[in-house]
Design a protein around this motif. Structure first.
Motif, PDB file in Angstrom:
ATOM      1  N   TYR A   1       0.812  -1.215   0.000  1.00 20.57           N
ATOM      2  CA  TYR A   1       0.000   0.000   0.000  1.00 20.57           C
ATOM      3  C   TYR A   1       0.850   1.272   0.000  1.00 20.57           C
ATOM      4  O   TYR A   1       0.323   2.368  -0.152  1.00 20.57           O
ATOM      5  CB  TYR A   1      -0.953  -0.019   1.194  1.00 20.57           C
ATOM      6  N   ARG A   2       2.146   1.085   0.187  1.00 14.80           N
ATOM      7  CA  ARG A   2       3.068   2.214   0.136  1.00 14.80           C
ATOM      8  C   ARG A   2       3.712   2.368  -1.243  1.00 14.80           C
ATOM      9  O   ARG A   2       4.648   3.147  -1.406  1.00 14.80           O
ATOM     10  CB  ARG A   2       4.149   2.052   1.211  1.00 14.80           C
ATOM     11  N   LEU A   3       3.227   1.615  -2.197  1.00 17.96           N
ATOM     12  CA  LEU A   3       3.685   1.732  -3.589  1.00 17.96           C
ATOM     13  C   LEU A   3       2.593   2.448  -4.367  1.00 17.96           C
ATOM     14  O   LEU A   3       1.520   1.879  -4.630  1.00 17.96           O
ATOM     15  CB  LEU A   3       3.976   0.344  -4.161  1.00 17.96           C
ATOM     16  N   ILE A   4       2.836   3.705  -4.711  1.00 20.34           N
ATOM     17  CA  ILE A   4       1.841   4.558  -5.360  1.00 20.34           C
ATOM     18  C   ILE A   4       2.116   4.626  -6.854  1.00 20.34           C
ATOM     19  O   ILE A   4       3.229   4.975  -7.269  1.00 20.34           O
ATOM     20  CB  ILE A   4       1.889   5.998  -4.777  1.00 20.34           C
ATOM     21  N   PHE A   5       1.128   4.302  -7.678  1.00 16.40           N
ATOM     22  CA  PHE A   5       1.302   4.436  -9.117  1.00 16.40           C
ATOM     23  C   PHE A   5       1.097   5.890  -9.538  1.00 16.40           C
ATOM     24  O   PHE A   5       0.131   6.541  -9.131  1.00 16.40           O
ATOM     25  CB  PHE A   5       0.331   3.530  -9.870  1.00 16.40           C
ATOM     26  N   CYS A   6       2.036   6.373 -10.345  1.00 15.48           N
ATOM     27  CA  CYS A   6       1.980   7.737 -10.866  1.00 15.48           C
ATOM     28  C   CYS A   6       2.111   7.674 -12.384  1.00 15.48           C
ATOM     29  O   CYS A   6       2.284   6.597 -12.961  1.00 15.48           O
ATOM     30  CB  CYS A   6       3.097   8.588 -10.258  1.00 15.48           C
ATOM     31  N   PHE A   7       2.043   8.832 -13.023  1.00 17.82           N
ATOM     32  CA  PHE A   7       2.099   8.864 -14.479  1.00 17.82           C
ATOM     33  C   PHE A   7       3.511   9.082 -15.016  1.00 17.82           C
ATOM     34  O   PHE A   7       3.724   9.091 -16.226  1.00 17.82           O
ATOM     35  CB  PHE A   7       1.146   9.932 -15.011  1.00 17.82           C
ATOM     36  N   SER A   8       4.471   9.271 -14.121  1.00 16.37           N
ATOM     37  CA  SER A   8       5.873   9.451 -14.493  1.00 16.37           C
ATOM     38  C   SER A   8       6.673   9.644 -13.221  1.00 16.37           C
ATOM     39  O   SER A   8       6.105   9.822 -12.131  1.00 16.37           O
ATOM     40  CB  SER A   8       6.051  10.676 -15.406  1.00 16.37           C
ATOM     41  N   ALA A   9       7.989   9.660 -13.341  1.00 12.27           N
ATOM     42  CA  ALA A   9       8.821  10.019 -12.196  1.00 12.27           C
ATOM     43  C   ALA A   9       8.581  11.474 -11.810  1.00 12.27           C
ATOM     44  O   ALA A   9       8.604  11.821 -10.622  1.00 12.27           O
ATOM     45  CB  ALA A   9      10.299   9.790 -12.524  1.00 12.27           C
ATOM     46  N   THR A  10       8.331  12.328 -12.800  1.00  6.24           N
ATOM     47  CA  THR A  10       8.043  13.736 -12.524  1.00  6.24           C
ATOM     48  C   THR A  10       6.782  13.868 -11.674  1.00  6.24           C
ATOM     49  O   THR A  10       6.743  14.631 -10.698  1.00  6.24           O
ATOM     50  CB  THR A  10       7.870  14.520 -13.835  1.00  6.24           C
ATOM     51  N   ASP A  11       5.742  13.144 -12.033  1.00 10.12           N
ATOM     52  CA  ASP A  11       4.497  13.147 -11.270  1.00 10.12           C
ATOM     53  C   ASP A  11       4.754  12.660  -9.847  1.00 10.12           C
ATOM     54  O   ASP A  11       4.247  13.230  -8.870  1.00 10.12           O
ATOM     55  CB  ASP A  11       3.479  12.249 -11.975  1.00 10.12           C
ATOM     56  N   ALA A  12       5.570  11.612  -9.712  1.00 12.66           N
ATOM     57  CA  ALA A  12       5.899  11.072  -8.396  1.00 12.66           C
ATOM     58  C   ALA A  12       6.678  12.084  -7.560  1.00 12.66           C
ATOM     59  O   ALA A  12       6.435  12.234  -6.354  1.00 12.66           O
ATOM     60  CB  ALA A  12       6.713   9.789  -8.547  1.00 12.66           C
ATOM     61  N   LEU A  13       7.606  12.795  -8.174  1.00  9.38           N
ATOM     62  CA  LEU A  13       8.389  13.798  -7.458  1.00  9.38           C
ATOM     63  C   LEU A  13       7.517  14.961  -7.008  1.00  9.38           C
ATOM     64  O   LEU A  13       7.696  15.502  -5.910  1.00  9.38           O
ATOM     65  CB  LEU A  13       9.534  14.299  -8.339  1.00  9.38           C
ATOM     66  N   ASN A  14       6.558  15.349  -7.822  1.00  9.54           N
ATOM     67  CA  ASN A  14       5.630  16.407  -7.424  1.00  9.54           C
ATOM     68  C   ASN A  14       4.806  15.987  -6.219  1.00  9.54           C
ATOM     69  O   ASN A  14       4.573  16.777  -5.304  1.00  9.54           O
ATOM     70  CB  ASN A  14       4.719  16.784  -8.598  1.00  9.54           C
ATOM     71  N   LEU A  15       4.350  14.724  -6.217  1.00  9.49           N
ATOM     72  CA  LEU A  15       3.612  14.222  -5.068  1.00  9.49           C
ATOM     73  C   LEU A  15       4.483  14.232  -3.822  1.00  9.49           C
ATOM     74  O   LEU A  15       4.060  14.679  -2.748  1.00  9.49           O
ATOM     75  CB  LEU A  15       3.111  12.799  -5.344  1.00  9.49           C
ATOM     76  N   ALA A  16       5.717  13.770  -3.953  1.00  9.70           N
ATOM     77  CA  ALA A  16       6.616  13.704  -2.810  1.00  9.70           C
ATOM     78  C   ALA A  16       6.925  15.090  -2.258  1.00  9.70           C
ATOM     79  O   ALA A  16       6.891  15.306  -1.039  1.00  9.70           O
ATOM     80  CB  ALA A  16       7.910  12.990  -3.205  1.00  9.70           C
ATOM     81  N   LEU A  17       7.232  16.031  -3.141  1.00  8.14           N
ATOM     82  CA  LEU A  17       7.647  17.369  -2.700  1.00  8.14           C
ATOM     83  C   LEU A  17       6.476  18.190  -2.176  1.00  8.14           C
ATOM     84  O   LEU A  17       6.526  18.758  -1.081  1.00  8.14           O
ATOM     85  CB  LEU A  17       8.334  18.096  -3.855  1.00  8.14           C
ATOM     86  N   LYS A  18       5.412  18.238  -2.943  1.00  9.99           N
ATOM     87  CA  LYS A  18       4.284  19.089  -2.572  1.00  9.99           C
ATOM     88  C   LYS A  18       3.376  18.431  -1.541  1.00  9.99           C
ATOM     89  O   LYS A  18       2.632  19.116  -0.836  1.00  9.99           O
ATOM     90  CB  LYS A  18       3.502  19.475  -3.829  1.00  9.99           C
ATOM     91  N   GLY A  19       3.460  17.112  -1.457  1.00  8.68           N
ATOM     92  CA  GLY A  19       2.649  16.410  -0.470  1.00  8.68           C
ATOM     93  C   GLY A  19       3.312  16.275   0.880  1.00  8.68           C
ATOM     94  O   GLY A  19       2.642  16.024   1.876  1.00  8.68           O
ATOM     95  N   PHE A  20       4.633  16.462   0.918  1.00  7.25           N
ATOM     96  CA  PHE A  20       5.373  16.229   2.160  1.00  7.25           C
ATOM     97  C   PHE A  20       5.840  17.519   2.837  1.00  7.25           C
ATOM     98  O   PHE A  20       5.781  17.635   4.069  1.00  7.25           O
ATOM     99  CB  PHE A  20       6.586  15.343   1.873  1.00  7.25           C
ATOM    100  N   LEU A  21       6.325  18.481   2.065  1.00  2.00           N
ATOM    101  CA  LEU A  21       6.955  19.664   2.648  1.00  2.00           C
ATOM    102  C   LEU A  21       5.950  20.591   3.322  1.00  2.00           C
ATOM    103  O   LEU A  21       4.809  20.737   2.863  1.00  2.00           O
ATOM    104  CB  LEU A  21       7.720  20.430   1.562  1.00  2.00           C
ATOM    105  N   ASP A  22       6.396  21.222   4.390  1.00  2.00           N
ATOM    106  CA  ASP A  22       5.600  22.207   5.117  1.00  2.00           C
ATOM    107  C   ASP A  22       6.254  23.583   4.989  1.00  2.00           C
ATOM    108  O   ASP A  22       7.450  23.693   4.674  1.00  2.00           O
ATOM    109  CB  ASP A  22       5.502  21.836   6.601  1.00  2.00           C
TER     110      ASP A  22
END
Length: 385
Positions: free
Chosen positions: A64-85
């Protein structure tokens, strides 16, 4: 037709990948989780199986910790914008791709984060001690590309991850160039988030990729919101993983292709695939280094690198070299900045960039022979200044 741009997209794909995608498209291409009929169930099973296999492959503690995205770029956006405060201090290397740099510059421009770039040496190597020396009390995230898409330089991610974790910060690795090519275990390497591409080392289709989350990641804000096929009565995004992050109809052909690409890798052996690519790299490097007018960048074969070779021919613009190779010799390479202006600033090749050759597992000796012959022809042409 020598195709030597595998760092952008691997080509050709393994037969089992194209066969599996074709079979799915021809025999019931339904949306997973969007119906109770057999076609939808079949798609759902394919997605679930691929998720489990990729989670195992990357050492993810739960599927459940493996998230499908549409590219590495999409994954990086999720990681950066979803995590940073707000107010977080972020460290990145000077070899990062625009997929890392641009989202962070956008957050920085809005005053949301503080971004600092840690310089690499002229071979593209990052010193872990230099990273740690720049920590502040607000440093929350370190982002590093596992291997450069310009020089192939492999960074010491395990050493960096361990040092970052000791100081209570988090570690995000961009594995666009290494997923499927180098062994990666996110828990063993102290990686908190791993962004990967499906259409490169995993031999999948374009428009596929994902984000693997380590056990320390407890919360993450969704990057996309909308239909997920579950709990449709709710007007808000599901909180359960992975549904929380996978809004929209998933790219099932792309997901299937990654699963079959992974099966191909495990059948051939990841070490055997890398060995063959590095043999190509050594042959190309040796031939180019013998040409008087050619300047090579990055570490030589035998060092910690992937089979990505960048060079310039004195007196030539990189784009002109690429055009001559393509239209006069039918040799396909990548030229320019490769979406990595920071890396080219580090190498001293900014703003014109370089010519990049990236052989792959399916590259043949004839491909290499024809490409080297063409480059030699161009290098011997005198260009008036």
């Amino acid at each position: 037709m020598p195709y030597l741009d595998n760092a952008a997209t691997t080509f050709p794909k393994p037969v089992r990948v194209t066969d599996a995608v074709r079979n799915w498209l021809e025999s019931g291409a339904a949306s997973p989780g969007r119906g109770s009929h057999s076609f939808a169930k079949r798609s759902d099973d394919a997605v679930t199986m691929t998720r489990k296999n990729l989670a195992r492959f990357f050492g993810v503690p739960s599927e459940y910790r493996l998230i499908f995205c549409f590219s590495a770029t999409d994954a990086l956006n999720l990681a950066l914008k979803g995590f940073l405060d707000e107010g977080d201090h972020v460290l990145i290397s000077s070899m990062e791709h625009n997929s890392v740099l641009r989202p962070l510059r956008g957050l920085e421009k809005r005053g949301f984060i503080n971004l600092e770039i840690v310089p690499c040496d002229q071979q593209g190597r990052l010193d872990p001690d230099d990273v740690i020396s720049r920590f502040t009390r607000r440093t929350r995230l370190v982002v590093v590309s596992h291997a450069s898409n310009v020089t192939g330089t492999i960074q010491p991610v395990k050493e960096i991850g361990n040092a970052v974790r000791e100081r209570g910060a988090y570690f995000l690795v961009d594995a666009a160039q290494t997923a499927g090519l180098l062994p990666i275990d996110i828990e063993a390497h102290d990686i908190d988030m791993l962004a990967f591409s499906g259409h490169k080392g995993l031999f999948g289709l374009q428009g596929s990729g994902g984000l693997a989350l380590g056990s320390r990641i407890k919360t993450l804000r969704p990057w996309r919101e909308g239909g997920t096929g579950v709990n449709s009565l709710s007007e808000t995004q599901p909180r359960e993983w992975p549904d929380a992050f996978e809004a929209g109809t998933p790219n099932v052909p792309g997901i299937i292709s990654m699963g079959e690409g992974l099966a191909f890798i495990e059948e051939e052996g990841i070490d055997a695939i890398r060995k063959k690519e590095m043999e190509h790299c050594a042959e190309i490097w040796k031939a180019l280094s013998s040409l008087e007018n050619v300047e090579l960048y990055g570490l030589p074969p035998g060092e910690e690198r992937t089979a990505v070779i960048s060079f310039n021919i004195k007196g030539w613009e990189a784009d002109d070299v690429g055009n001559v190779l393509t239209y006069n010799h039918d040799v396909h390479v990548r030229t320019g900045l490769q979406c990595s202006p920071l890396a080219h600033q580090t190498l001293g090749t900014h703003p014109d960039g370089a010519v990049r050759i990236s052989p792959g597992f399916f590259t043949t000796q004839d491909d290499i022979r024809r490409a080297l012959k063409a480059i030699k022809t161009v290098a011997e042409i005198l260009v008036p200044f």
